[in-house]
Motif scaffolding. Sequence first.
Motif, mmCIF file in Angstrom:
data_model
loop_
_atom_site.group_PDB
_atom_site.id
_atom_site.type_symbol
_atom_site.label_atom_id
_atom_site.label_comp_id
_atom_site.label_asym_id
_atom_site.label_seq_id
_atom_site.Cartn_x
_atom_site.Cartn_y
_atom_site.Cartn_z
ATOM 1 N N THR A 242 -58.564 87.435 -37.167
ATOM 2 C CA THR A 242 -59.249 88.323 -38.106
ATOM 3 C C THR A 242 -60.726 87.947 -38.216
ATOM 4 O O THR A 242 -61.059 86.773 -38.407
ATOM 5 N N VAL A 243 -61.605 88.944 -38.106
ATOM 6 C CA VAL A 243 -63.044 88.704 -38.239
ATOM 7 C C VAL A 243 -63.650 89.496 -39.396
ATOM 8 O O VAL A 243 -64.615 89.059 -40.020
ATOM 9 N N GLU A 244 -63.095 90.659 -39.693
ATOM 10 C CA GLU A 244 -63.608 91.496 -40.777
ATOM 11 C C GLU A 244 -62.705 91.375 -41.999
ATOM 12 O O GLU A 244 -61.498 91.592 -41.911
ATOM 13 N N ALA A 245 -63.298 91.005 -43.148
ATOM 14 C CA ALA A 245 -62.505 90.880 -44.373
ATOM 15 C C ALA A 245 -63.347 91.264 -45.585
ATOM 16 O O ALA A 245 -63.302 90.612 -46.628
ATOM 17 N N GLU A 246 -64.101 92.334 -45.470
ATOM 18 C CA GLU A 246 -64.913 92.794 -46.594
ATOM 19 C C GLU A 246 -64.012 93.331 -47.701
ATOM 20 O O GLU A 246 -63.085 94.094 -47.448
ATOM 21 N N THR A 266 -65.825 86.419 -40.158
ATOM 22 C CA THR A 266 -67.289 86.355 -40.195
ATOM 23 C C THR A 266 -67.882 87.214 -41.303
ATOM 24 O O THR A 266 -69.040 87.039 -41.663
ATOM 25 N N SER A 267 -67.105 88.153 -41.824
ATOM 26 C CA SER A 267 -67.605 89.049 -42.871
ATOM 27 C C SER A 267 -66.677 88.978 -44.072
ATOM 28 O O SER A 267 -65.520 89.402 -44.000
ATOM 29 N N MET A 268 -67.189 88.409 -45.199
ATOM 30 C CA MET A 268 -66.365 88.222 -46.392
ATOM 31 C C MET A 268 -67.058 88.775 -47.637
ATOM 32 O O MET A 268 -66.820 88.309 -48.743
ATOM 33 N N ARG A 269 -67.879 89.779 -47.479
ATOM 34 C CA ARG A 269 -68.583 90.356 -48.627
ATOM 35 C C ARG A 269 -67.582 90.911 -49.642
ATOM 36 O O ARG A 269 -66.640 91.599 -49.283
#
Length: 279
Positions: A242-246, A266-269
């Motif tokens: 998993t790389v996207e977790a906005e 890489t993305s946890m906004r």
Amino acid sequence: MLRSSAGAFDLTSVLVGAVAVAIMAGGVLAAVFGVIPFAQDHAAKQRLEAVGTGQGITKVQRGRFQNLASLKDTGIAVTAGLGTITHADGSCYVAASRSDSGRAFLTTSNAPTPIEVSGPVDTGCVARPDLDSMAIEVTGQPFPEIARMTTEWDTSLPNSPWMGPCTTITLPLTGVIDATLDWGDGTVEKFSSEFPSHPYAGTPGPRTIVIEGTFTGWVGQNLPDWSYDCLTAVTEWGDTGTVEAEAAFAFATNLTSMNSPPESITSMRSFFDSTTSLP
């Protein structure tokens, strides 16, 4: 003086003989070097079998399995490249042994026959950090981790203004998906499409949903698309790619427990935006 033809050396025969001897010698060496790793691996397996015997003795004597140091009383030789850990209540154990060949072998109380560690390891006995700690001590590195995410849900929770009832669970899986979902009611399905959903019949209550495989996104920013208010815990999140977790758990107000997410993200906004029940 020249030799007669009867007494002359047959150079061709000599060369053929030399080659044959070399081939035989090479075969012997190959056999020897093939036997040595086999013997080393066999010794590593024997150490695990000895641990199993010792664990059986302590289980009878003390009513629980023990760590490696406690097994010394049963005659187990505590050596480098050997380790064992137990569940906190002593109900099960995991043991590992490193062969001088470089291979590692594993056994558990539920599967006492030693097997080579050649892929992801899941013992079903001890917590992952404890397993990693033993693996590092025995082999110098953690065992490979299964690509799995384990989550807890409650289908009896009340509806949210933004979503339907919790008797249907929708997951925010996005991107490239190659996963098998165990919905916790006997239904196991292979998924490659985004936002997989499943209805539950029968009495509402707790459900465990296990995702095995990979998915590049767990994205919860579109609130109506997934059952965020039905989620109560994430107990395991392995290397799922998993790389996207906005906004992964945004507004998941009933989420009370969360395991560490994978380092690949890489993305946890807005990862925990308005997630009010976590300690």
